[in-house]
Design a protein around this motif. Structure first.
Motif, PDB file in Angstrom:
ATOM      1  N   SER A 139      14.351  -1.328   3.861  1.00 45.52           N
ATOM      2  CA  SER A 139      13.039  -0.626   3.799  1.00 45.52           C
ATOM      3  C   SER A 139      12.346  -0.988   2.487  1.00 45.52           C
ATOM      4  N   TYR A 140      10.810  -0.683   2.631  1.00 52.49           N
ATOM      5  CA  TYR A 140       9.770  -1.197   1.632  1.00 52.49           C
ATOM      6  C   TYR A 140       9.250   0.168   1.143  1.00 52.49           C
ATOM      7  N   THR A 141       9.073   0.098  -0.204  1.00 55.79           N
ATOM      8  CA  THR A 141       8.632   1.145  -0.943  1.00 55.79           C
ATOM      9  C   THR A 141       7.195   1.385  -0.412  1.00 55.79           C
ATOM     10  N   ALA A 142       6.515   2.684  -0.160  1.00 55.72           N
ATOM     11  CA  ALA A 142       5.391   2.926   0.505  1.00 55.72           C
ATOM     12  C   ALA A 142       4.325   2.802  -0.722  1.00 55.72           C
ATOM     13  N   ASN A 143       2.924   2.792  -0.045  1.00 55.34           N
ATOM     14  CA  ASN A 143       1.856   2.696  -0.712  1.00 55.34           C
ATOM     15  C   ASN A 143       1.267   3.961  -0.974  1.00 55.34           C
ATOM     16  N   LEU A 144       1.234   4.515  -2.421  1.00 54.18           N
ATOM     17  CA  LEU A 144       1.143   5.915  -2.412  1.00 54.18           C
ATOM     18  C   LEU A 144      -0.299   6.208  -2.883  1.00 54.18           C
ATOM     19  N   THR A 145      -1.063   5.328  -2.993  1.00 56.96           N
ATOM     20  CA  THR A 145      -2.602   5.224  -3.596  1.00 56.96           C
ATOM     21  C   THR A 145      -3.614   5.842  -2.482  1.00 56.96           C
ATOM     22  N   PRO A 146      -4.745   6.272  -2.877  1.00 53.89           N
ATOM     23  CA  PRO A 146      -5.428   7.004  -2.005  1.00 53.89           C
ATOM     24  C   PRO A 146      -6.449   6.042  -0.982  1.00 53.89           C
ATOM     25  N   ASP A 147      -5.890   5.006  -0.951  1.00 52.61           N
ATOM     26  CA  ASP A 147      -6.517   4.008   0.238  1.00 52.61           C
ATOM     27  C   ASP A 147      -6.521   4.454   1.403  1.00 52.61           C
ATOM     28  N   LYS A 148      -7.591   4.395   2.223  1.00 56.49           N
ATOM     29  CA  LYS A 148      -7.627   5.311   3.468  1.00 56.49           C
ATOM     30  C   LYS A 148      -6.956   4.349   4.584  1.00 56.49           C
ATOM     31  N   ALA A 149      -7.123   2.909   4.451  1.00 58.90           N
ATOM     32  CA  ALA A 149      -6.384   2.274   5.426  1.00 58.90           C
ATOM     33  C   ALA A 149      -5.004   2.009   5.344  1.00 58.90           C
ATOM     34  N   THR A 150      -4.360   1.842   4.191  1.00 59.69           N
ATOM     35  CA  THR A 150      -3.305   1.505   3.962  1.00 59.69           C
ATOM     36  C   THR A 150      -2.545   2.052   3.143  1.00 59.69           C
TER      37      THR A 150
END
Length: 221
Positions: A139-150
């Motif tokens: 598992s990979y930790t998720a991108n929690l920033t508000p980037d709309k694409a990723t």
């Protein structure tokens, strides 16, 4: 030494200066009060509705600001940076790379197959603490920033709450894998979960597409 005449002149000048300042403050106060009354009066009967609207707007802004501050506190107190912000080596060992804060596993960091478990050890983690392996797979930790694409830019508040409550992406997708401690975080109340989401909406968006997890093969029957 100053003579009595000089003292009297100095005293008079001070009195004049203080009186003039008081007069200016009084005029300014009256003008400001009059302006507020004029802005609040309606054409129909002079009802002062503007101050009430301004007060409501201020209360709303303060409430939102409070939620973001609460979310900031929770994100830092609950250790979200420990996994979702890649670690780098510093003078005292691994430390969060805040230039990639809450961006999740770096897309540019290729991860080889994990080592096979040995003895009592059932898992492993890479040096950035953003990729983990265990009986579930990788598992990979998720991108929690508000980037709309990723990141979470297209998520709604309710989708975020549902994710933590159910342990499924947006409340209906794939399971959230270890080491994400959602079974503990689901005990947070709605206000705290919404505060966390409100804060995450304010961090710097990072375009970083995190790899999909690699699920372990089901054991042969």
């Amino acid at each position: 030494m100053m003579c009595r005449t000089d003292v009297m002149r100095l005293t008079v000048r001070r009195i004049v200066a203080v009186t003039a300042l008081a007069g200016l403050m009084l005029v300014a106060g009256v003008s400001a009060h009059t302006a507020r009354q004029g802005a609040g009066a309606t054409a129909a009967g002079g009802a002062t509705t503007a101050p009430k609207a301004a007060a409501a707007k201020t209360a709303s802004r303060d409430a939102n600001s409070g939620s973001v501050a609460r979310g900031n506190y929770l994100v830092n107190a609950m250790g979200c940076h420990d996994c979702h912000t890649p670690a780098k080596m510093g003078p005292n060992g691994p430390e969060p790379d805040m230039s990639h804060a809450l961006g999740g596993h770096p897309a540019s960091l290729a991860v080889p197959a994990p080592p096979a478990p040995s003895g009592p050890w059932v898992g492993s983690v890479i040096g950035t603490f953003t990729a983990w392996s265990g009986p579930w797979g990788v598992s990979y930790t998720a991108n929690l920033t508000p980037d709309k694409a990723t990141g979470l830019g297209e998520w709604t508040e309710q989708q975020f709450v549902d994710t933590i409550r159910t342990g499924r992406r947006q409340g209906r997708g794939r399971e959230i894998l270890p080491p994400m401690p959602w079974p503990a975080f689901k005990n947070l109340n709605d206000a705290d979960l919404k505060a966390i989401f409100a804060y995450l909406r304010t961090v710097k968006p990072l375009e970083n597409k995190v790899p999909e997890p690699v699920l372990a093969e089901a054991p042969a029957k």
